[in-house]
Enzyme design. Sequence first.
Site, PDB file in Angstrom:
ATOM      1  N   PRO A   9      45.464  50.037  46.563  1.00  0.00           N
ATOM      2  CA  PRO A   9      46.105  49.179  47.555  1.00  0.00           C
ATOM      3  C   PRO A   9      45.843  47.692  47.350  1.00  0.00           C
ATOM      4  O   PRO A   9      44.743  47.282  46.974  1.00  0.00           O
ATOM      5  CB  PRO A   9      45.516  49.653  48.889  1.00  0.00           C
ATOM      6  N   ASN A  10      46.899  46.944  47.595  1.00  0.00           N
ATOM      7  CA  ASN A  10      46.916  45.481  47.593  1.00  0.00           C
ATOM      8  C   ASN A  10      46.815  44.853  46.209  1.00  0.00           C
ATOM      9  O   ASN A  10      46.921  43.639  46.084  1.00  0.00           O
ATOM     10  CB  ASN A  10      45.839  44.910  48.525  1.00  0.00           C
ATOM     11  N   ARG A  17      47.414  36.913  46.100  1.00  0.00           N
ATOM     12  CA  ARG A  17      46.370  37.216  47.087  1.00  0.00           C
ATOM     13  C   ARG A  17      45.043  36.585  46.687  1.00  0.00           C
ATOM     14  O   ARG A  17      44.530  36.848  45.610  1.00  0.00           O
ATOM     15  CB  ARG A  17      46.208  38.731  47.161  1.00  0.00           C
ATOM     16  N   TYR A  22      40.651  36.626  43.019  1.00  0.00           N
ATOM     17  CA  TYR A  22      41.375  37.504  42.116  1.00  0.00           C
ATOM     18  C   TYR A  22      42.157  36.788  41.012  1.00  0.00           C
ATOM     19  O   TYR A  22      42.727  37.434  40.144  1.00  0.00           O
ATOM     20  CB  TYR A  22      42.328  38.404  42.919  1.00  0.00           C
ATOM     21  N   ASN A  71      41.032  51.152  39.486  1.00  0.00           N
ATOM     22  CA  ASN A  71      40.618  50.205  40.516  1.00  0.00           C
ATOM     23  C   ASN A  71      41.258  50.712  41.802  1.00  0.00           C
ATOM     24  O   ASN A  71      42.440  50.473  42.055  1.00  0.00           O
ATOM     25  CB  ASN A  71      41.074  48.784  40.197  1.00  0.00           C
ATOM     26  N   ALA A  74      40.176  49.082  48.150  1.00  0.00           N
ATOM     27  CA  ALA A  74      39.360  49.454  49.307  1.00  0.00           C
ATOM     28  C   ALA A  74      39.149  50.966  49.429  1.00  0.00           C
ATOM     29  O   ALA A  74      38.174  51.404  50.048  1.00  0.00           O
ATOM     30  CB  ALA A  74      39.983  48.900  50.584  1.00  0.00           C
ATOM     31  N   HIS A  77      35.709  52.590  48.752  1.00  0.00           N
ATOM     32  CA  HIS A  77      34.643  52.619  49.752  1.00  0.00           C
ATOM     33  C   HIS A  77      34.926  53.574  50.912  1.00  0.00           C
ATOM     34  O   HIS A  77      34.102  53.695  51.817  1.00  0.00           O
ATOM     35  CB  HIS A  77      34.428  51.203  50.300  1.00  0.00           C
ATOM     36  N   ASP A  84      36.823  63.295  45.106  1.00  0.00           N
ATOM     37  CA  ASP A  84      36.972  64.725  44.809  1.00  0.00           C
ATOM     38  C   ASP A  84      38.015  64.972  43.723  1.00  0.00           C
ATOM     39  O   ASP A  84      37.838  65.850  42.874  1.00  0.00           O
ATOM     40  CB  ASP A  84      37.354  65.499  46.065  1.00  0.00           C
ATOM     41  N   GLU A  95      35.537  53.373  36.800  1.00  0.00           N
ATOM     42  CA  GLU A  95      35.821  52.588  38.002  1.00  0.00           C
ATOM     43  C   GLU A  95      35.694  51.108  37.647  1.00  0.00           C
ATOM     44  O   GLU A  95      34.699  50.698  37.051  1.00  0.00           O
ATOM     45  CB  GLU A  95      34.805  52.955  39.086  1.00  0.00           C
ATOM     46  N   HIS A  97      36.379  46.906  39.064  1.00  0.00           N
ATOM     47  CA  HIS A  97      36.641  45.962  40.140  1.00  0.00           C
ATOM     48  C   HIS A  97      36.736  44.570  39.538  1.00  0.00           C
ATOM     49  O   HIS A  97      35.966  44.223  38.641  1.00  0.00           O
ATOM     50  CB  HIS A  97      35.531  46.002  41.197  1.00  0.00           C
ATOM     51  N   ILE A  98      37.660  43.796  40.036  1.00  0.00           N
ATOM     52  CA  ILE A  98      37.852  42.431  39.572  1.00  0.00           C
ATOM     53  C   ILE A  98      36.698  41.559  40.042  1.00  0.00           C
ATOM     54  O   ILE A  98      36.138  40.775  39.281  1.00  0.00           O
ATOM     55  CB  ILE A  98      39.204  41.898  40.066  1.00  0.00           C
ATOM     56  N   ARG A 104      29.640  40.972  47.802  1.00  0.00           N
ATOM     57  CA  ARG A 104      30.564  40.855  48.928  1.00  0.00           C
ATOM     58  C   ARG A 104      30.015  41.605  50.141  1.00  0.00           C
ATOM     59  O   ARG A 104      28.835  41.903  50.220  1.00  0.00           O
ATOM     60  CB  ARG A 104      31.946  41.345  48.481  1.00  0.00           C
ATOM     61  N   ARG A 108      31.336  47.215  50.939  1.00  0.00           N
ATOM     62  CA  ARG A 108      31.842  47.309  49.563  1.00  0.00           C
ATOM     63  C   ARG A 108      30.764  47.756  48.571  1.00  0.00           C
ATOM     64  O   ARG A 108      31.047  47.973  47.401  1.00  0.00           O
ATOM     65  CB  ARG A 108      32.431  45.976  49.119  1.00  0.00           C
TER      66      ARG A 108
END
Length: 137
Positions: A9-10, A17, A22, A71, A74, A77, A84, A95, A97-98, A104, A108
């Site tokens: 998402p996002n 954004r 980012y 990625n 949200a 978390h 699963d 996994e 993350h930028i 943060r 998170r």
Amino acid sequence: MKILILNGPNLNLLGKREPSIYGNLTFEEFFKNLQKRYADVELHYFQSNVEGELINKLHEVGFSFDGIILNAGAYTHTSVAIGDAIKGIETPVIEVHISNVHAREDFRHVSYIAPNAKGVIAGFGLQSYELALISFL
């Protein structure tokens, strides 16, 4: 080698954004550059703001691709279901993350993905994806 980059998402808003966190580059622009630099790798990209669509994509490629760079935004978390799904497939997942999620908000700092992932890369901007890709080569 077949690798999927899967964004949650996002992340469709990259380039617009919170550029201070980012950056200004859209993911599509970054992905095209990545494809050029790694032309010998069959790179695929999928983004969704919908948790179930991310799970469906993991199931779809999780037994036939060589790697997944995820990625989950949200959902990292909050989503036991994505964790699963990763546990249930054979394809290794990294996994990414930028931002440095540990610098943060406290919420998170928890990942439901990390326990089932091959590894975690965070805090290197969009280069986090390239570092994950290199780890599969």
